[in-house]
Scaffold this motif. Structure first.
Motif, PDB file in Angstrom:
ATOM      1  N   GLY A   1       9.272  13.779  -2.197  1.00 27.31           N
ATOM      2  CA  GLY A   1      10.123  13.550  -3.356  1.00 27.31           C
ATOM      3  C   GLY A   1      10.789  12.190  -3.380  1.00 27.31           C
ATOM      4  O   GLY A   1      11.624  11.923  -4.237  1.00 27.31           O
ATOM      5  N   GLY A   2      10.432  11.327  -2.456  1.00 25.95           N
ATOM      6  CA  GLY A   2      10.981   9.966  -2.432  1.00 25.95           C
ATOM      7  C   GLY A   2       9.921   8.959  -2.798  1.00 25.95           C
ATOM      8  O   GLY A   2       8.909   9.295  -3.411  1.00 25.95           O
ATOM      9  N   ARG A   3      10.158   7.728  -2.424  1.00 26.80           N
ATOM     10  CA  ARG A   3       9.179   6.659  -2.647  1.00 26.80           C
ATOM     11  C   ARG A   3       8.999   5.881  -1.360  1.00 26.80           C
ATOM     12  O   ARG A   3       9.947   5.730  -0.581  1.00 26.80           O
ATOM     13  CB  ARG A   3       9.651   5.702  -3.748  1.00 26.80           C
ATOM     14  CG  ARG A   3       9.744   6.348  -5.110  1.00 26.80           C
ATOM     15  CD  ARG A   3      10.129   5.355  -6.185  1.00 26.80           C
ATOM     16  NE  ARG A   3      11.523   4.919  -5.981  1.00 26.80           N
ATOM     17  CZ  ARG A   3      12.057   3.849  -6.554  1.00 26.80           C
ATOM     18  NH1 ARG A   3      11.342   3.073  -7.342  1.00 26.80           N
ATOM     19  NH2 ARG A   3      13.320   3.539  -6.324  1.00 26.80           N
ATOM     20  N   GLY A   4       7.788   5.378  -1.159  1.00 25.37           N
ATOM     21  CA  GLY A   4       7.517   4.595   0.030  1.00 25.37           C
ATOM     22  C   GLY A   4       6.434   3.574  -0.223  1.00 25.37           C
ATOM     23  O   GLY A   4       5.558   3.765  -1.077  1.00 25.37           O
ATOM     24  N   ALA A   5       6.479   2.479   0.516  1.00 25.74           N
ATOM     25  CA  ALA A   5       5.465   1.431   0.420  1.00 25.74           C
ATOM     26  C   ALA A   5       5.353   0.739   1.768  1.00 25.74           C
ATOM     27  O   ALA A   5       6.333   0.630   2.516  1.00 25.74           O
ATOM     28  CB  ALA A   5       5.828   0.417  -0.665  1.00 25.74           C
TER      29      ALA A   5
ATOM     30  N   TRP B   1       0.843  -1.192   0.000  1.00 29.61           N
ATOM     31  CA  TRP B   1       0.000   0.000   0.000  1.00 29.61           C
ATOM     32  C   TRP B   1       0.881   1.245   0.000  1.00 29.61           C
ATOM     33  O   TRP B   1       2.028   1.207   0.452  1.00 29.61           O
ATOM     34  CB  TRP B   1      -0.877   0.036   1.255  1.00 29.61           C
ATOM     35  CG  TRP B   1      -1.821  -1.104   1.383  1.00 29.61           C
ATOM     36  CD1 TRP B   1      -3.129  -1.144   0.954  1.00 29.61           C
ATOM     37  CD2 TRP B   1      -1.591  -2.372   1.999  1.00 29.61           C
ATOM     38  NE1 TRP B   1      -3.696  -2.357   1.262  1.00 29.61           N
ATOM     39  CE2 TRP B   1      -2.765  -3.134   1.900  1.00 29.61           C
ATOM     40  CE3 TRP B   1      -0.474  -2.948   2.626  1.00 29.61           C
ATOM     41  CZ2 TRP B   1      -2.874  -4.423   2.412  1.00 29.61           C
ATOM     42  CZ3 TRP B   1      -0.578  -4.227   3.120  1.00 29.61           C
ATOM     43  CH2 TRP B   1      -1.769  -4.959   3.012  1.00 29.61           C
ATOM     44  N   ALA B   2       0.303   2.380  -0.411  1.00 27.97           N
ATOM     45  CA  ALA B   2       1.003   3.659  -0.406  1.00 27.97           C
ATOM     46  C   ALA B   2       0.833   4.392   0.914  1.00 27.97           C
ATOM     47  O   ALA B   2       1.468   5.420   1.130  1.00 27.97           O
ATOM     48  CB  ALA B   2       0.496   4.541  -1.555  1.00 27.97           C
ATOM     49  N   ASP B   3      -0.008   3.874   1.802  1.00 26.87           N
ATOM     50  CA  ASP B   3      -0.317   4.595   3.034  1.00 26.87           C
ATOM     51  C   ASP B   3      -0.393   3.633   4.216  1.00 26.87           C
ATOM     52  O   ASP B   3      -0.645   2.448   4.043  1.00 26.87           O
ATOM     53  CB  ASP B   3      -1.656   5.326   2.875  1.00 26.87           C
ATOM     54  CG  ASP B   3      -2.801   4.359   2.715  1.00 26.87           C
ATOM     55  OD1 ASP B   3      -3.658   4.300   3.610  1.00 26.87           O
ATOM     56  OD2 ASP B   3      -2.846   3.624   1.707  1.00 26.87           O
ATOM     57  N   PRO B   4      -0.196   4.159   5.425  1.00 24.57           N
ATOM     58  CA  PRO B   4      -0.183   3.291   6.612  1.00 24.57           C
ATOM     59  C   PRO B   4      -1.546   2.721   6.988  1.00 24.57           C
ATOM     60  O   PRO B   4      -1.625   1.771   7.753  1.00 24.57           O
ATOM     61  CB  PRO B   4       0.346   4.214   7.720  1.00 24.57           C
ATOM     62  CG  PRO B   4       0.024   5.586   7.262  1.00 24.57           C
ATOM     63  CD  PRO B   4       0.098   5.552   5.762  1.00 24.57           C
ATOM     64  N   PHE B   5      -2.611   3.292   6.430  1.00 26.31           N
ATOM     65  CA  PHE B   5      -3.960   2.817   6.736  1.00 26.31           C
ATOM     66  C   PHE B   5      -4.450   1.768   5.736  1.00 26.31           C
ATOM     67  O   PHE B   5      -5.580   1.309   5.812  1.00 26.31           O
ATOM     68  CB  PHE B   5      -4.932   3.997   6.795  1.00 26.31           C
ATOM     69  CG  PHE B   5      -4.471   5.050   7.757  1.00 26.31           C
ATOM     70  CD1 PHE B   5      -4.522   4.831   9.127  1.00 26.31           C
ATOM     71  CD2 PHE B   5      -3.938   6.236   7.290  1.00 26.31           C
ATOM     72  CE1 PHE B   5      -4.075   5.792  10.014  1.00 26.31           C
ATOM     73  CE2 PHE B   5      -3.484   7.209   8.171  1.00 26.31           C
ATOM     74  CZ  PHE B   5      -3.552   6.990   9.540  1.00 26.31           C
ATOM     75  N   HIS B   6      -3.598   1.453   4.764  1.00 25.12           N
ATOM     76  CA  HIS B   6      -3.880   0.416   3.757  1.00 25.12           C
ATOM     77  C   HIS B   6      -5.121   0.740   2.939  1.00 25.12           C
ATOM     78  O   HIS B   6      -5.926  -0.134   2.637  1.00 25.12           O
ATOM     79  CB  HIS B   6      -4.006  -0.957   4.417  1.00 25.12           C
ATOM     80  CG  HIS B   6      -2.755  -1.402   5.094  1.00 25.12           C
ATOM     81  ND1 HIS B   6      -2.660  -2.581   5.773  1.00 25.12           N
ATOM     82  CD2 HIS B   6      -1.528  -0.832   5.205  1.00 25.12           C
ATOM     83  CE1 HIS B   6      -1.442  -2.713   6.276  1.00 25.12           C
ATOM     84  NE2 HIS B   6      -0.748  -1.658   5.947  1.00 25.12           N
ATOM     85  N   ARG B   7      -5.227   1.983   2.541  1.00 26.48           N
ATOM     86  CA  ARG B   7      -6.355   2.415   1.694  1.00 26.48           C
ATOM     87  C   ARG B   7      -5.971   2.459   0.220  1.00 26.48           C
ATOM     88  O   ARG B   7      -6.843   2.370  -0.628  1.00 26.48           O
ATOM     89  CB  ARG B   7      -6.841   3.792   2.147  1.00 26.48           C
ATOM     90  CG  ARG B   7      -7.439   3.775   3.532  1.00 26.48           C
ATOM     91  CD  ARG B   7      -7.951   5.152   3.931  1.00 26.48           C
ATOM     92  NE  ARG B   7      -8.420   5.121   5.305  1.00 26.48           N
ATOM     93  CZ  ARG B   7      -8.137   6.034   6.214  1.00 26.48           C
ATOM     94  NH1 ARG B   7      -7.412   7.080   5.898  1.00 26.48           N
ATOM     95  NH2 ARG B   7      -8.591   5.923   7.436  1.00 26.48           N
TER      96      ARG B   7
END
Length: 133
Positions: free
Chosen positions: A108-112, A92-98
């Motif tokens: 400006g970075g990337r996260g998953a 997911w792109a967010d901590p709430f898994h939406r």
């Protein structure tokens, strides 16, 4: 006085499986068992000590999910993200898994985000939050 995080205990249903999962995804090594712990050392010197939930005296019930975030380089993100996808793991792109199946581009970075076998919410990110312009 300098204060540094040295280690933390990660509750697991199966400490060997959980340590191996994290090490394999992040491209790290599992260290030999130390007491009731299966350690995975992160390159900055912090160790995650996996311990079976029943060893903690907490019983065999549910594990309260925790969040562990790993700051990685762009190249490491590509390698880790490739292993996540290769393993068929949901991310997911967010901590709430939406935002399933997406990565974020915060600061400006990337996260998953992805889950380990115990439901812990793991995160890889290439820029610390708040570091962007």
């Amino acid at each position: 006085m300098t204060v540094q995080l040295n280690h933390t205990i990660v509750a697991a249903h199966d400490k060997h499986t959980s340590a191996r999962f994290l090490a394999d995804i992040l491209g790290l090594q599992v260290s030999p068992q130390y007491g009731p712990f299966i350690p995975v050392e992160i390159p900055n010197g912090v160790t995650l000590d996996f311990m079976d939930h029943t060893d903690s005296g907490s019983g065999s019930g549910a594990i309260a999910p925790q969040h562990y975030a790993f700051l990685v380089s762009e190249d490491d993100f590509d390698a880790i993200f490739g292993r996540l996808r290769e393993a068929g793991l949901t991310y997911w792109a967010d901590p709430f898994h939406r935002r399933e199946g997406e990565i974020n581009t915060n600061d400006g970075g990337r996260g998953a985000y992805f889950e380990d076998p115990n439901g812990h919410n793991l995160e890889i990110l290439t820029r610390p939050y708040g570091s962007g312009s």
